[in-house]
Structure formats: structure tokens, C-alpha cells
Scaffold this active site. Structure first.
Site, PDB file in Angstrom:
ATOM      1  CE1 TYR A 168       2.366  -6.425   2.081  1.00 23.72           C
ATOM      2  CE2 TYR A 168       1.245  -4.409   1.419  1.00 23.72           C
ATOM      3  CZ  TYR A 168       1.209  -5.760   1.742  1.00 23.72           C
ATOM      4  OH  TYR A 168       0.016  -6.423   1.735  1.00 23.72           O
ATOM      5  CG  ASN A 198       0.400  -1.338  -0.894  1.00 21.86           C
ATOM      6  OD1 ASN A 198       1.357  -1.113  -0.168  1.00 21.86           O
ATOM      7  ND2 ASN A 198      -0.841  -1.374  -0.439  1.00 21.86           N
ATOM      8  CE  LYS A 199       3.414   0.689   2.490  1.00 22.42           C
ATOM      9  NZ  LYS A 199       3.935   0.174   3.739  1.00 22.42           N
ATOM     10  CB  THR A 200       7.283   4.541  -3.566  1.00 27.68           C
ATOM     11  OG1 THR A 200       8.358   4.308  -2.643  1.00 27.68           O
ATOM     12  CG2 THR A 200       6.235   5.427  -2.917  1.00 27.68           C
TER      13      THR A 200
END
Ligand code: PLP
Length: 386
Positions: A181, A183-185
Site C-alpha cells: 500500500y 504508505n508502507k515500507t
């Protein structure tokens, strides 16, 4: 004044050109880029796992539980302190989540918290490596073994993170779901990956991600492929596009560097915030343990304002924050469906009431972090603070 968002995606020309290449290739959906991304991802984790690319971590979690044979009447243990996706996939299959509290220091579930929740209907445990700090996988695996349970890791926060010497994804779970997604790492816009070393889980997940077709659509459409296919189950439409996979392959190459960047930002927050009335996040056993997806602080009773007032004041100063998470037992559906209430999960409630997540992202600039730190000092610093 510098405005600091809670998160900003780090992409550059490599990703943009890779996407353009796919757009020009004549093949947009699941194909060579997905196959390549799956191979790269399995290599990155090591440990003999294979990877199945899908269009979200939610899809990966659903496929994982489905492949484990979870169904109506079954119970699956998961934390209340998580995003609703963890629990909703259990309901997709007609099974019931059994929520457990989190540890007050790590914010994770633990074998001690899970053990009392096991009944004769329990079939699986879903650890969430909260904020990127791994759960006690050795302890959870022992417990699962003793009671004949499966483990499906929700590793949406945990790329890359290490439990002992093992990267999450290779640390004893039967299957693990990662999120890409935005805003994930690392990101593919929307996307996810299911990884496992269990051939039966992999086979079933590969069929179910694309309508229950008995082999990959890629084979079906490649030159010389046959038009024939069979349907072995009423599957889902969870396949990843090659557009997303091309982005993901480049993001994956940067994943270790991204983590190092977040780690350096964390070191600076830890140092600069240490005299303020707040609890800084727990670190892992080793420096590589934590992926540092989130930097969650908790206000202590000495703080001159409460969490909501602090969020409002930070917003006023142009600083984006977030709260991870409102515990699921406080959400209408879960509360009403399972008759849950205040006081059922004291640690999660206490943490929820005082916690907020600070901006932490790969291309955060020094002056942006300066602004967050100096604003926190202005708002929370008592006597002696400039
Ligand atoms: C983001 C997230 C998910 C869902 O990921 P998607 O890729 O958006 O489906 C699941 N669990 C947790 C803990 C998450 O943070």
C-alpha cells in the site's frame, strides 16, 4: 514554516521508467513483471519460501487463511490493536476472530496473551508485527505446535524485519502477508505478497488469486500456450498487474536502504525527544530486528496536554500525524458482533488513549524532522526547555 506531511512516497526515475516500459510493452496485467517480482521477493527473503503477488495484503491474508482451510465455526486469534483488514478476512470465510490484548511495551501479542484465548475451535493465530517490531515468533510457533494451530503472519508493517536471525516471512509462520500500500515500507500503489514454504498453501493461493483457474493466466496467453483451462474452485480476482510489479521490483531493490534511512531518522527522534514527557517506541533485540514502519510515541501523565490536543497543535504547526490504531473492539461492527466493551483489553485502551505516530518516511528532510522535534519541544517541554 515547513509543512511536514505524515508520509510522502519515495519514487524516482527508475520506477517511473519501469512503469513506462510496461505501458509500452503491450501487456499490462499479470505477466513477466509479476513473475520477476515474485522471484526477486522470494530471493530477498531467502529461507526457501516462494512468493505469490496479489493486489493487496488484505487479499494475501484472505488467500492465506483460505488455503489453510479456515471456515465457519473456526476461531482465529488476532490482536485488537491492528487494522481491521487483519480481522475482516477471518469473517470473509465465516470464521470468528478472537481478539487478544497487546503487550504494554512492545504493542505486540505474545504467547502469554494468546495462550488463554485458545479453545477447541481455535485453528490459527495471526501475529501482527506492530509498527515493524517482530512478535516473539519462537514462542508463538511453540504454542501453535503444542495446540496444532497454523500461523498466518500479518507482516504489513514488517518488511524488512527480523525475529532472531530470520527475516519475517521465514521466521516459522505457515504463511506471511506483506503490504505494498502507498504508505508502507515499500509500495506498488496498491499491492501485496503472500509467501510460504508450504507447497499446498502456495498451490491453492495461486489458483484462488485468479478465479480458481488451475494454472497461471500468463501460460494461457503466452505464444504457444493452449486455450484450455479448468476451474477447480470459485476463486477471487486478486492478481497483481505488471504495472504494479514493475514498480515493486525497483522498490524492493531499495528496501534495505529505505530501512537504513528510517533507522537514522529514528535514532534522531530517540535522542532529541528523550527529555520530553513521552514514551518512545520499543526497539528490537538486535538493530536489524525492527523495520521502523511507524514511530509511535505515547504521552505520559506529566505531559502538559493530552494526545488529542497535541495532534491539534501539531496540525496547527503544519505537521501531519496519525493514530495506529483505534483498537478493533472499540469499532461498531466488532464491538456489536462480539459483545466487546471498555475494559476488555486494558493495555490496548491505555495505549490508544495516549499514542500518536510521528512523520517517518524515506525522503524526510533534515529541516522537516527539525520542525517536528522543535515543535514537540515547544508544546511539551517544561521548565528548562528553550
Ligand atoms: C496496511 C495494513 C493491512 C492491509 O494492507 P493492504 O495492502 O492495504 O490490503 C493489513 N494489516 C495491517 C496491520 C496493515 O497496516
Amino acid at each position: 514554516m515547513t509543512d511536514v506531511p505524515f508520509f510522502r512516497v519515495a519514487l524516482d526515475d527508475e520506477e517511473i521508467n519501469a512503469v513506462l516500459e510496461v505501458l509500452r510493452s503491450g501487456w499490462l496485467t499479470t505477466g513477466k513483471a509479476c513473475q520477476g517480482f515474485e522471484a526477486d521477493f522470494a530471493d530477498f527473503l531467502g529461507g526457501g519460501v516462494e512468493a505469490v503477488a496479489v493486489n493487496s495484503a488484505t487479499a494475501a491474508l484472505h488467500l492465506g487463511l483460505e488455503a489453510m482451510g479456515i471456515g465457519p465455526g473456526d476461531e482465529v486469534i488476532c490482536p485488537t490493536m491492528t487494522f481491521t483488514a487483519t480481522a475482516e478476512v477471518i469473517r470473509y470465510l465465516g470464521a470468528d476472530p478472537v481478539f487478544v490484548d497487546c503487550d504494554a511495551r512492545t504493542l505486540n501479542i505474545s504467547p502469554e496473551l494468546v495462550a488463554p484465548a485458545i479453545t477447541d475451535r481455535t485453528r490459527a493465530i495471526m501475529p501482527v508485527h506492530f509498527a515493524g517490531l517482530p512478535c516473539d515468533m519462537a514462542g508463538l510457533c511453540d504454542l501453535a505446535q503444542t495446540h496444532g494451530l497454523k500461523i498466518l503472519d500479518d507482516a504489513a508493517h514488517a518488511l524488512p524485519a527480523k525475529a532472531g536471525n530470520h527475516l519475517i516471512g521465514t521466521a516459522g509462520a505457515n504463511a506471511t502477508a506483506f503490504s505494498f500500500y502507498a504508505n508502507k515500507t515499500m509500495t506498488t500503489g496498491e499491492g501485496g505478497m503472500l509467501v510460504s514454504d508450504d507447497p499446498a498453501i502456495l498451490k491453492r493461493a495461486r489458483q484462488m488469486r485468479l478465479h480458481g483457474i488451475d494454472r497461471d493466466a500468463f501460460d494461457r496467453f503466452k505464444v504457444g500456450g493452449s486455450w484450455r483451462y479448468d476451474i477447480v474452485a470459485p476463486g477471487y480476482k486478486y492478481n497483481m498487474t505488471d504495472v504494479a510489479a514493475a514498480l515493486g521490483r525497483h522498490q524492493l531493490r531499495k528496501a534495505a536502504g529505505f530501512r537504513a534511512t528510517r533507522r537514522a531518522l529514528v535514532a534522531r527522534y530517540d535522542e532529541e525527544l528523550k527529555d520530553l514527557p513521552l514514551i518512545r517506541p520499543a526497539h528490537g533485540e538486535t538493530d536489524e530486528a525492527h523495520s521502523w514502519h511507524l514511530y509511535i510515541i505515547r504521552l505520559t501523565p506529566e505531559a502538559p496536554m493530552d494526545r488529542d490536543a497535541l495532534i491539534a497543535a501539531l496540525t496547527q504547526a503544519g505537521i501531519g500525524t496519525s493514530v495506529h490504531y483505534t483498537p478493533l473492539h472499540k469499532m461498531t461492527y466488532w464491538k456489536e458482533r462480539y459483545g466487546l466493551g471498555e475494559g476488555d483489553f486494558p493495555n490496548a485502551e491505555a495505549i490508544f488513549g495516549t499514542a500518536l505516530s510521528l512523520p517517518l518516511f524515506m525522503d524526510m528532510k533534515q529541516d522537516e524532522q527539525d520542525h517536528v522535534i522543535s515543535t514537540l519541544h515547544r508544546l511539551l517541554g517544561g521548565a528548562g526547555q528553550a
